[in-house]
Design an enzyme around this catalytic site. Sequence first.
Site, mmCIF file in Angstrom:
data_model
loop_
_atom_site.group_PDB
_atom_site.id
_atom_site.type_symbol
_atom_site.label_atom_id
_atom_site.label_comp_id
_atom_site.label_asym_id
_atom_site.label_seq_id
_atom_site.Cartn_x
_atom_site.Cartn_y
_atom_site.Cartn_z
ATOM 1 N N HIS A 291 -25.950 -19.885 24.677
ATOM 2 C CA HIS A 291 -26.353 -21.276 24.446
ATOM 3 C C HIS A 291 -25.404 -21.959 23.452
ATOM 4 O O HIS A 291 -24.826 -23.017 23.740
ATOM 5 C CB HIS A 291 -27.788 -21.270 23.907
ATOM 6 C CG HIS A 291 -28.358 -22.624 23.623
ATOM 7 N ND1 HIS A 291 -29.305 -23.200 24.435
ATOM 8 C CD2 HIS A 291 -28.125 -23.518 22.637
ATOM 9 C CE1 HIS A 291 -29.628 -24.398 23.948
ATOM 10 N NE2 HIS A 291 -28.931 -24.610 22.865
ATOM 11 N N GLU A 292 -25.209 -21.348 22.307
ATOM 12 C CA GLU A 292 -24.383 -21.975 21.270
ATOM 13 C C GLU A 292 -22.915 -22.042 21.678
ATOM 14 O O GLU A 292 -22.219 -22.993 21.343
ATOM 15 C CB GLU A 292 -24.549 -21.247 19.928
ATOM 16 C CG GLU A 292 -25.975 -21.269 19.355
ATOM 17 C CD GLU A 292 -26.574 -22.676 19.218
ATOM 18 O OE1 GLU A 292 -25.816 -23.656 19.143
ATOM 19 O OE2 GLU A 292 -27.816 -22.780 19.202
#
Length: 597
Positions: A386-387
Amino acid sequence: MGKKREEISAQYKWAIEDLYANDDLWEEDYKRVGELAEKIKDFQGTLGESPKRLYEYMEIYIAMSQLFEKVYVYANQKLHENTGNPIYQALAGRAQGLGVLTSESTAFFEPEILGIPNETFESFLKEEELQNYTQYFEEIRRKKEHILSREMEELLAQAGEVCEGASDIFSMFNNADLKFEDVTDEKGNLYMLTHGTYIALLEDNNREVRRQAFEHLYDRYEEYKNSLAAIYQTSVKADVFQAKARKYNSAREMALDGSNIPVSVYDKLIESVHKHLPAMYKYVDLRKKTLELEELHMYDLYVPMVGDVDMKKTFDEAKEIVKEGLAPLGEEYVALLQKGFDEKWIDIYENEGKRSGAYSWGAYGTHPYVLLNYNGTLNHVFTLAHEMGHALHSYFSDENQDYIYAGYKIFVAEVASTVNESLLIHHFISKATDKKEKAYLINHFLEQFRGTLYRQTMFAEFEWKAHEMVEKQESLTPENLCDLYYELNQKYFGEGIVIDKEITMEWSRIPHFYNAFYVYQYATGFSAAIAISKAILAGDEKVREGYFKFLKSGSSRYPIDLLKLCNVDMTTTKPVEDALKVFEELLQEFETLQRTE
Ligand SMILES: [Zn+2]
């Protein structure tokens, strides 16, 4: 207690020195920003004089903002390494003060730009040197009809603080004053109930713990329902007041206009979700069956349907998994992931005093950074994907756009991160050998659809209706609000679940409702990302190419146009429907797995 930061090997820490090698260099830039902030004041009252003058202003403005960003990010990232460090507490405080200074010194800009007559401005924009700023100025000037006279604007600015009052009162009440009764299980074990522990308690396998957490929480809100309704009504009235003052047709229209989003996007989201409510009802039935409950209650919605599967991964394993999972995006993308890993963009492990959670951040001109508190669980593998989605979106936009267009808007902010999560979960599911493992993974994904797509859309529908009521001069009494909330829960969850009376108070505890018409973007962003990842997995080369254009575009176009690059048109029902079809497929797969167990 965890390790001290010094005890963690440098290879696991981010290369913060890529921003500033030492604090002295930071001090130099800090001073420089202050000087530029002083210099830029000289432009006040002269922007309409000539294109050259405007251009010179923009040059200094960009130099100042870019430098300020670097100063601000460094001070805060250093603080996040250890929030107890007084040196960086001081630096972060000074950086914040500098931010106030820069915005004060440029406060004249927007009103002055808006004050330049249309004809003059159009002739300005024909000049070569201002070509690159066309979109930037259009963003400001397109709102011209909603900008009032100078006197009125001053009055509105002052009223603005009063309008924030409801939100401040709610936040104080909710965070500082409100306390909940503890939860006690059959064995007499005590669980503290706070905002922070609530969801974890609702995920508890012990049903008694869930039930008590749910009841104790909402009973407390219920006690204050009159005050809470009055606070919320004041907030809605403030929204309606501002929209009327600015000559918008509705508060919703005004909120969406901030990112140039047509209200049809909001309508289509709700329409599509309504059409697929039967899938939600099926999910509710499946949950009831899987948990083997006679009656499913609202407090049974969060507990995982499948027990924990031991899937601990070292960080080295996580990196490999993420690369494999994101391979459908192509070699260039995977190579950049590797670059980020090799060049230490990531601060991997927890240490004493480190900021909790995870984020991606950084300053234009330097590579992005990712903060993690990696613990090896499956959730954290997803957090990494995600990041890195955010980080690579920033990387691509920074590389391909000028500073003013590099940042992306909230409406599209969660697309890249969700595309990554979606690709990764498909990868995991396709590779899972064990039935329980597969069911666990599907459950993880189903919960995202429930929490992000269905739930946020229900929230969006609630705030829309509440604003409409005020716009129609109806009052938001606790009864009206609870009735509305009850009806929405009935509509969204169907007859397979008991709509406990406590849930009708949920509207009173959602902080986002004090930032009206914000949450729908979680649902639209999620849908767009699922639609894109679905096409990429199906081998749609045009969407994949379009997606890279999107990643490289920052905010150089309006959010709706950016998504069209990926063949996603949010003014139609298609993306949300495509996403919900994925939900239906997963639901089917989960059901089959449960049946053959
Ligand atoms: Zn995110």
